[in-house]
Design a protein around this motif. Sequence first.
Motif, short mmCIF file in Angstrom:
data_model
loop_
_atom_site.label_atom_id
_atom_site.label_comp_id
_atom_site.label_asym_id
_atom_site.label_seq_id
_atom_site.Cartn_x
_atom_site.Cartn_y
_atom_site.Cartn_z
N ALA A 76 1.54 -1.74 -0.40
CA ALA A 76 -0.10 0.31 0.04
C ALA A 76 0.93 1.37 0.42
CB ALA A 76 -0.66 0.09 0.99
N ARG A 77 2.04 1.48 0.21
CA ARG A 77 2.88 2.41 0.54
C ARG A 77 3.74 2.67 -0.63
NH1 ARG A 77 8.53 1.75 1.07
NH2 ARG A 77 8.82 -0.51 1.24
N HIS A 78 3.86 1.69 -1.23
CA HIS A 78 4.06 2.39 -2.88
C HIS A 78 2.91 2.48 -3.54
CE1 HIS A 78 7.61 0.37 -2.13
NE2 HIS A 78 6.82 -0.95 -2.15
N ILE A 79 1.81 2.80 -3.18
CA ILE A 79 0.65 2.98 -4.02
C ILE A 79 0.02 4.43 -3.49
CG2 ILE A 79 -1.91 2.98 -4.50
CD1 ILE A 79 -2.06 -0.39 -4.05
N HIS A 80 0.47 4.82 -2.41
CA HIS A 80 -0.34 6.10 -1.60
C HIS A 80 0.60 7.15 -2.20
CE1 HIS A 80 -2.65 3.86 1.90
NE2 HIS A 80 -2.93 3.90 0.89
N ALA A 81 2.40 6.59 -2.29
CA ALA A 81 3.07 7.10 -2.36
C ALA A 81 3.39 7.99 -4.21
CB ALA A 81 4.70 6.61 -2.67
N ARG A 82 2.16 7.57 -4.60
CA ARG A 82 1.49 8.15 -6.66
C ARG A 82 0.36 8.10 -6.78
NH1 ARG A 82 5.46 3.76 -5.90
NH2 ARG A 82 7.24 3.33 -7.12
N LEU A 83 -0.65 8.25 -5.62
CA LEU A 83 -1.62 9.00 -5.57
C LEU A 83 -1.84 9.96 -5.30
CD1 LEU A 83 -4.45 7.27 -5.28
CD2 LEU A 83 -4.40 7.09 -2.60
N GLY A 84 -3.24 11.16 -5.28
CA GLY A 84 -3.82 12.22 -4.82
C GLY A 84 -5.43 11.28 -4.95
N ILE A 146 -7.00 20.84 -4.46
CA ILE A 146 -5.37 20.81 -4.90
C ILE A 146 -4.02 19.64 -4.13
CG2 ILE A 146 -3.51 22.90 -3.84
CD1 ILE A 146 -5.94 24.49 -3.53
N GLN A 147 -4.47 19.27 -2.90
CA GLN A 147 -3.37 18.89 -2.50
C GLN A 147 -3.66 17.08 -3.13
OE1 GLN A 147 -3.81 15.45 -0.68
NE2 GLN A 147 -6.53 15.40 -1.04
N ALA A 148 -4.64 16.71 -4.00
CA ALA A 148 -4.75 15.76 -4.52
C ALA A 148 -3.84 15.90 -5.78
CB ALA A 148 -5.87 15.69 -4.71
N PHE A 149 -4.26 17.30 -6.14
CA PHE A 149 -3.50 17.27 -8.11
C PHE A 149 -1.70 17.99 -8.28
CE2 PHE A 149 -7.67 16.92 -9.17
CZ PHE A 149 -7.71 16.41 -10.16
N MET A 150 -1.59 18.78 -6.88
CA MET A 150 -0.24 19.66 -6.82
C MET A 150 0.92 18.73 -7.25
SD MET A 150 -0.26 20.75 -2.84
CE MET A 150 0.29 19.60 -1.58
N HIS A 151 1.11 17.41 -6.55
CA HIS A 151 2.37 17.03 -7.00
C HIS A 151 1.85 16.17 -8.37
CE1 HIS A 151 -0.74 14.07 -4.42
NE2 HIS A 151 0.27 13.15 -4.54
N ASP A 152 1.70 16.34 -9.34
CA ASP A 152 0.41 15.55 -10.30
C ASP A 152 1.15 13.81 -9.72
OD1 ASP A 152 0.76 15.09 -13.22
OD2 ASP A 152 2.85 15.45 -13.66
#
Length: 307
Positions: A76-84, A146-152
């Motif tokens: 799950a941690r690998h998913i969360h790092a790539r997730l918005g 904003i927090q979901a999209f800002m890190h692309d």
Amino acid sequence: MGAPGANAIEIRGLVKRYGSFLALNGIDLDVSSGEAFGFIGPNGAGKTTLIRTMLDLLRPSEGSLRVLGFDSRREARHIHARLGYVPGDLTLWERFTGRQALEFLCGQRGGAGHDRIEPLAERLGLSLDRRIKELSKGNREKVGLIQAFMHDPELIVLDEPTSGLDPLVQQEVFAIVAEARSRGRTVFFSSHRLEEVERIADRVGVIREGELVALDSVAGLRHRATRRIELSFSSPVEPSALEGVPGVDEVRVAGERAHLIVSGPVGPLLEVLATLPVESLAAPEPDLEEIFLGLYSGNSEGGADAS
């Protein structure tokens, strides 16, 4: 360890029980990388349960889930790092300003997205320097977006993303989603707002009582939907001329006008109409709401089976 592949999301045999209540019943679903997938159904149908299970916020009772190539439970941690992700029940730090909340989240992500906070806030019309506790529901949603999209991120998951926003801001959100799509990002969103689904989605899944009852493009659902046909004739026509035609489910005739409800191929009907004194024919395109209500009534004429 997994790695991203052709499918951003792969769900097999997903079951979620709460005691004797079956919230999800055998969901099978693939979402391609770069796709915008809309998941629709009323409150209580299972949309949020599926999202939370997919992101390892809930554990499945049965089945398997892979997200961006990773097992949703073990990796799950690998998913969360790539997730918005914007949850439907967004909770924020009440004493923080919007800016403080977003900068804190940037810090948790190694600074990713810091330079996009101001531009996104400007587009959404959000004042970043007011405390969260002073913000309306709609402005809190803007912070969440904003927090979901800002890190692309590679995958953007939105649970009822525009429910508290006014129409002009909704249009800006649609534009931001389209820009993410143009960069190859995958968008998975749940909604009961049918106009939102039509605007964003490549494909649509319809969930009813924990089961996926339709899976198709918006155009595909329309193609398979019940159609309403209005006819006018140059002279009166008897109802018997139209009754019993394959695919015609309902016939109402009043003198020189007729109203038909048709499901399936219209070829047999056109053959019959060629023998009648037809002056005009109108077949309005079914809207997604009609299709949705047909699926929810349990009427198979309303759309496609899950496939």
